[in-house]
Design a protein around this motif. Structure first.
Motif, PDB file in Angstrom:
ATOM      1  N   VAL A   1       9.201  -8.578   2.144  1.00 57.32           N
ATOM      2  CA  VAL A   1       7.989  -7.775   2.349  1.00 57.32           C
ATOM      3  C   VAL A   1       6.768  -8.478   1.765  1.00 57.32           C
ATOM      4  CG1 VAL A   1       6.809  -5.648   1.660  1.00 57.32           C
ATOM      5  CG2 VAL A   1       9.147  -5.555   2.530  1.00 57.32           C
ATOM      6  N   VAL A   2       6.913  -9.049   0.580  1.00 60.54           N
ATOM      7  CA  VAL A   2       5.804  -9.785  -0.041  1.00 60.54           C
ATOM      8  C   VAL A   2       5.394 -10.950   0.843  1.00 60.54           C
ATOM      9  CG1 VAL A   2       5.182 -11.294  -1.975  1.00 60.54           C
ATOM     10  CG2 VAL A   2       6.308  -9.100  -2.408  1.00 60.54           C
ATOM     11  N   ALA A   3       6.378 -11.658   1.381  1.00 66.46           N
ATOM     12  CA  ALA A   3       6.086 -12.827   2.216  1.00 66.46           C
ATOM     13  C   ALA A   3       5.344 -12.452   3.496  1.00 66.46           C
ATOM     14  CB  ALA A   3       7.388 -13.561   2.554  1.00 66.46           C
ATOM     15  N   VAL A   4       5.699 -11.327   4.107  1.00 65.41           N
ATOM     16  CA  VAL A   4       5.034 -10.948   5.361  1.00 65.41           C
ATOM     17  C   VAL A   4       3.714 -10.225   5.118  1.00 65.41           C
ATOM     18  CG1 VAL A   4       7.227 -10.813   6.599  1.00 65.41           C
ATOM     19  CG2 VAL A   4       6.260  -8.738   5.599  1.00 65.41           C
ATOM     20  N   ALA A   5       3.556  -9.607   3.935  1.00 67.79           N
ATOM     21  CA  ALA A   5       2.363  -8.798   3.679  1.00 67.79           C
ATOM     22  C   ALA A   5       1.212  -9.595   3.093  1.00 67.79           C
ATOM     23  CB  ALA A   5       2.700  -7.645   2.738  1.00 67.79           C
ATOM     24  N   ILE A   6       1.457 -10.802   2.606  1.00 70.52           N
ATOM     25  CA  ILE A   6       0.421 -11.554   1.919  1.00 70.52           C
ATOM     26  C   ILE A   6      -0.773 -11.846   2.828  1.00 70.52           C
ATOM     27  CG2 ILE A   6       1.448 -13.825   2.433  1.00 70.52           C
ATOM     28  CD1 ILE A   6       0.519 -14.716  -0.354  1.00 70.52           C
ATOM     29  N   LYS A   7      -0.517 -12.026   4.120  1.00 78.61           N
ATOM     30  CA  LYS A   7      -1.592 -12.297   5.071  1.00 78.61           C
ATOM     31  C   LYS A   7      -2.428 -11.054   5.338  1.00 78.61           C
ATOM     32  CE  LYS A   7      -3.457 -15.088   8.286  1.00 78.61           C
ATOM     33  NZ  LYS A   7      -3.986 -16.432   8.037  1.00 78.61           N
ATOM     34  N   VAL A   8      -1.825  -9.878   5.183  1.00 76.46           N
ATOM     35  CA  VAL A   8      -2.473  -8.622   5.559  1.00 76.46           C
ATOM     36  C   VAL A   8      -3.288  -8.034   4.420  1.00 76.46           C
ATOM     37  CG1 VAL A   8      -2.086  -6.271   6.390  1.00 76.46           C
ATOM     38  CG2 VAL A   8      -0.690  -8.144   7.264  1.00 76.46           C
ATOM     39  N   VAL A   9      -2.665  -7.799   3.274  1.00 77.72           N
ATOM     40  CA  VAL A   9      -3.369  -7.149   2.167  1.00 77.72           C
ATOM     41  C   VAL A   9      -3.541  -8.048   0.954  1.00 77.72           C
ATOM     42  CG1 VAL A   9      -2.794  -4.793   2.811  1.00 77.72           C
ATOM     43  CG2 VAL A   9      -1.191  -6.088   1.418  1.00 77.72           C
ATOM     44  N   GLY A  10      -2.894  -9.202   0.933  1.00 75.00           N
ATOM     45  CA  GLY A  10      -3.071 -10.134  -0.165  1.00 75.00           C
ATOM     46  C   GLY A  10      -2.184  -9.834  -1.356  1.00 75.00           C
ATOM     47  N   VAL A  11      -2.129 -10.806  -2.248  1.00 72.45           N
ATOM     48  CA  VAL A  11      -1.236 -10.739  -3.401  1.00 72.45           C
ATOM     49  C   VAL A  11      -1.536  -9.545  -4.299  1.00 72.45           C
ATOM     50  CG1 VAL A  11      -0.682 -11.899  -5.567  1.00 72.45           C
ATOM     51  CG2 VAL A  11      -0.764 -13.202  -3.453  1.00 72.45           C
ATOM     52  N   LEU A  12      -2.801  -9.308  -4.574  1.00 70.60           N
ATOM     53  CA  LEU A  12      -3.178  -8.305  -5.558  1.00 70.60           C
ATOM     54  C   LEU A  12      -3.037  -6.870  -5.038  1.00 70.60           C
ATOM     55  CD1 LEU A  12      -6.324 -10.011  -7.146  1.00 70.60           C
ATOM     56  CD2 LEU A  12      -3.945 -10.093  -7.886  1.00 70.60           C
ATOM     57  N   LEU A  13      -2.833  -6.704  -3.735  1.00 72.36           N
ATOM     58  CA  LEU A  13      -2.763  -5.361  -3.161  1.00 72.36           C
ATOM     59  C   LEU A  13      -1.404  -5.021  -2.561  1.00 72.36           C
ATOM     60  CD1 LEU A  13      -6.263  -5.325  -1.380  1.00 72.36           C
ATOM     61  CD2 LEU A  13      -5.682  -4.486  -3.650  1.00 72.36           C
ATOM     62  N   ILE A  14      -0.481  -5.983  -2.561  1.00 71.12           N
ATOM     63  CA  ILE A  14       0.834  -5.729  -1.975  1.00 71.12           C
ATOM     64  C   ILE A  14       1.551  -4.603  -2.728  1.00 71.12           C
ATOM     65  CG2 ILE A  14       3.146  -6.694  -1.657  1.00 71.12           C
ATOM     66  CD1 ILE A  14       1.821  -9.395  -1.072  1.00 71.12           C
ATOM     67  N   ALA A  15       1.524  -4.652  -4.050  1.00 71.88           N
ATOM     68  CA  ALA A  15       2.202  -3.625  -4.845  1.00 71.88           C
ATOM     69  C   ALA A  15       1.640  -2.249  -4.542  1.00 71.88           C
ATOM     70  CB  ALA A  15       2.072  -3.945  -6.332  1.00 71.88           C
ATOM     71  N   ALA A  16       0.341  -2.175  -4.274  1.00 73.23           N
ATOM     72  CA  ALA A  16      -0.283  -0.887  -3.948  1.00 73.23           C
ATOM     73  C   ALA A  16       0.288  -0.315  -2.651  1.00 73.23           C
ATOM     74  CB  ALA A  16      -1.792  -1.052  -3.829  1.00 73.23           C
ATOM     75  N   MET A  17       0.494  -1.163  -1.649  1.00 71.43           N
ATOM     76  CA  MET A  17       1.037  -0.689  -0.372  1.00 71.43           C
ATOM     77  C   MET A  17       2.512  -0.331  -0.483  1.00 71.43           C
ATOM     78  SD  MET A  17      -1.408  -0.382   1.651  1.00 71.43           S
ATOM     79  CE  MET A  17      -0.451   0.022   3.117  1.00 71.43           C
ATOM     80  N   LEU A  18       3.185  -0.869  -1.469  1.00 70.82           N
ATOM     81  CA  LEU A  18       4.563  -0.474  -1.721  1.00 70.82           C
ATOM     82  C   LEU A  18       4.627   0.887  -2.421  1.00 70.82           C
ATOM     83  CD1 LEU A  18       6.148  -3.819  -2.952  1.00 70.82           C
ATOM     84  CD2 LEU A  18       6.996  -2.482  -1.035  1.00 70.82           C
ATOM     85  N   LEU A  19       3.748   1.088  -3.385  1.00 74.64           N
ATOM     86  CA  LEU A  19       3.844   2.249  -4.262  1.00 74.64           C
ATOM     87  C   LEU A  19       3.117   3.489  -3.755  1.00 74.64           C
ATOM     88  CD1 LEU A  19       3.302   0.517  -7.723  1.00 74.64           C
ATOM     89  CD2 LEU A  19       5.416   1.487  -6.861  1.00 74.64           C
ATOM     90  N   ILE A  20       1.870   3.325  -3.313  1.00 71.71           N
ATOM     91  CA  ILE A  20       1.030   4.496  -3.057  1.00 71.71           C
ATOM     92  C   ILE A  20       1.542   5.373  -1.909  1.00 71.71           C
ATOM     93  CG2 ILE A  20      -1.306   5.288  -2.539  1.00 71.71           C
ATOM     94  CD1 ILE A  20      -2.391   2.839  -3.934  1.00 71.71           C
ATOM     95  N   PRO A  21       1.927   4.821  -0.741  1.00 73.22           N
ATOM     96  CA  PRO A  21       2.451   5.717   0.301  1.00 73.22           C
ATOM     97  C   PRO A  21       3.684   6.490  -0.149  1.00 73.22           C
ATOM     98  CG  PRO A  21       1.889   3.584   1.236  1.00 73.22           C
ATOM     99  CD  PRO A  21       1.810   3.432  -0.248  1.00 73.22           C
ATOM    100  N   ALA A  22       4.590   5.822  -0.865  1.00 70.23           N
ATOM    101  CA  ALA A  22       5.795   6.502  -1.350  1.00 70.23           C
ATOM    102  C   ALA A  22       5.446   7.581  -2.367  1.00 70.23           C
ATOM    103  CB  ALA A  22       6.754   5.483  -1.964  1.00 70.23           C
ATOM    104  N   ALA A  23       4.523   7.269  -3.278  1.00 69.78           N
ATOM    105  CA  ALA A  23       4.118   8.253  -4.278  1.00 69.78           C
ATOM    106  C   ALA A  23       3.401   9.436  -3.638  1.00 69.78           C
ATOM    107  CB  ALA A  23       3.211   7.587  -5.315  1.00 69.78           C
ATOM    108  N   ALA A  24       2.599   9.171  -2.612  1.00 74.18           N
ATOM    109  CA  ALA A  24       1.900  10.255  -1.921  1.00 74.18           C
ATOM    110  C   ALA A  24       2.862  11.146  -1.133  1.00 74.18           C
ATOM    111  CB  ALA A  24       0.848   9.667  -0.977  1.00 74.18           C
ATOM    112  N   ALA A  25       3.957  10.567  -0.661  1.00 75.51           N
ATOM    113  CA  ALA A  25       4.923  11.323   0.134  1.00 75.51           C
ATOM    114  C   ALA A  25       5.833  12.196  -0.718  1.00 75.51           C
ATOM    115  CB  ALA A  25       5.773  10.361   0.969  1.00 75.51           C
TER     116      ALA A  25
END
Length: 266
Positions: free
Chosen positions: A181-205
């Motif tokens: 996931v980190v490897a495919v997401a780096i182009k989209v949201v970047g290194v500093l925001l990948i963890a946010a896309m992992l955590l925030i949707p799950a926490a919101a759900a």
């Protein structure tokens, strides 16, 4: 003219590909309290970018290799007297620093470091889309195939061991999925925001879910809304797209938390 010739269409498809993999995986990150581990893996990916550029390899391959090494190193050292939070902190910040220094020393290649730190989803090409969707498909297949075992090992390691399931093996499977996931997401949201896309949707759900499967499905929905809304707002207000997607996601998390608080007090 092909539909994929439109950069906005490519951006939306790239974001959806990342969400489909990151949101269900993020549920396990939340359940296992692996937030710092996800952050450390993402930080290490900058070193993978530097190595890929230095040796003329694909960015995806370099990032994936370093992310896997990070996962295996942490897994092997975690039970040998090292405090896990300390170990992750040292490795995360060290690998990020070494990666940035290494990138600055490569004179033969010009690189937009900000694009890797914060993402550049609007620059996603056809080949990037293929890599993202292949990586997302691999993660989804892995999670579906191992869902029951992963869930048992997450909720009750002792019960998993009694049922013949190795909690350590399931941890390695999650680490592998996280690296992809980190490897495919780096182009989209970047290194500093990948963890946010992992955590925030799950926490919101989490407040709306009665079952693990429902939580994963809601997390995917929240991620999709965040991608669509973030890209639209970034285009309208001329803001960085990756951070804007995360901002929308954060607003949805706040709304979900507020609604849960109101429900409990009524």
């Amino acid at each position: 003219m092909s539909l994929l010739d439109d950069f906005m269409v490519r951006a939306v498809l790239a974001g959806l590909g990342v969400v489909l993999a990151a949101a269900p995986l993020g549920c396990f990150v939340v359940w296992r309290r692996m937030a710092y581990f996800g952050d450390a893996t993402a930080h290490a990916s900058i070193l993978g970018v530097a190595l890929a550029l230095a040796f003329n390899l694909s960015i995806f391959g370099g990032v994936l290799s370093v992310a896997l090494i990070m996962a295996l190193t942490v897994s092997s050292l975690g039970g040998r007297g090292y405090a896990m939070d300390t170990l992750l902190g040292v490795m995360a910040h060290s690998s990020l620093a070494f990666g940035i220094v290494a990138v600055s020393l490569i004179d033969s290649v010009r690189i937009d470091l900000m694009a890797y730190l914060f993402g550049d989803i609007l620059a996603v090409g056809r080949m990037d889309l293929l890599v993202i969707w292949m990586g997302a498909a691999a993660v989804l297949i892995l999670l579906i195939a191992r869902w029951s075992a992963l869930l048992t090992a997450t909720l009750n390691p002792d019960l998993a061991s009694a049922a013949g399931i190795s909690p350590k093996q399931e941890q390695l499977i999650l680490s592998l999925a996280l690296a992809v996931v980190v490897a495919v997401a780096i182009k989209v949201v970047g290194v500093l925001l990948i963890a946010a896309m992992l955590l925030i949707p799950a926490a919101a759900a989490r407040p709306f879910a009665r079952t693990p499967e429902r939580m994963a499905a809601i997390a995917v929905g929240i991620g999709i809304v965040s991608v669509g809304g973030g890209i639209q707002l970034a285009f309208q207000f001329d803001t960085p797209t990756g951070p804007t997607i995360v901002c929308v996601c954060a607003v949805l998390f706040c709304a979900a938390s507020l609604s849960e608080l109101i429900r409990k007090n009524t």
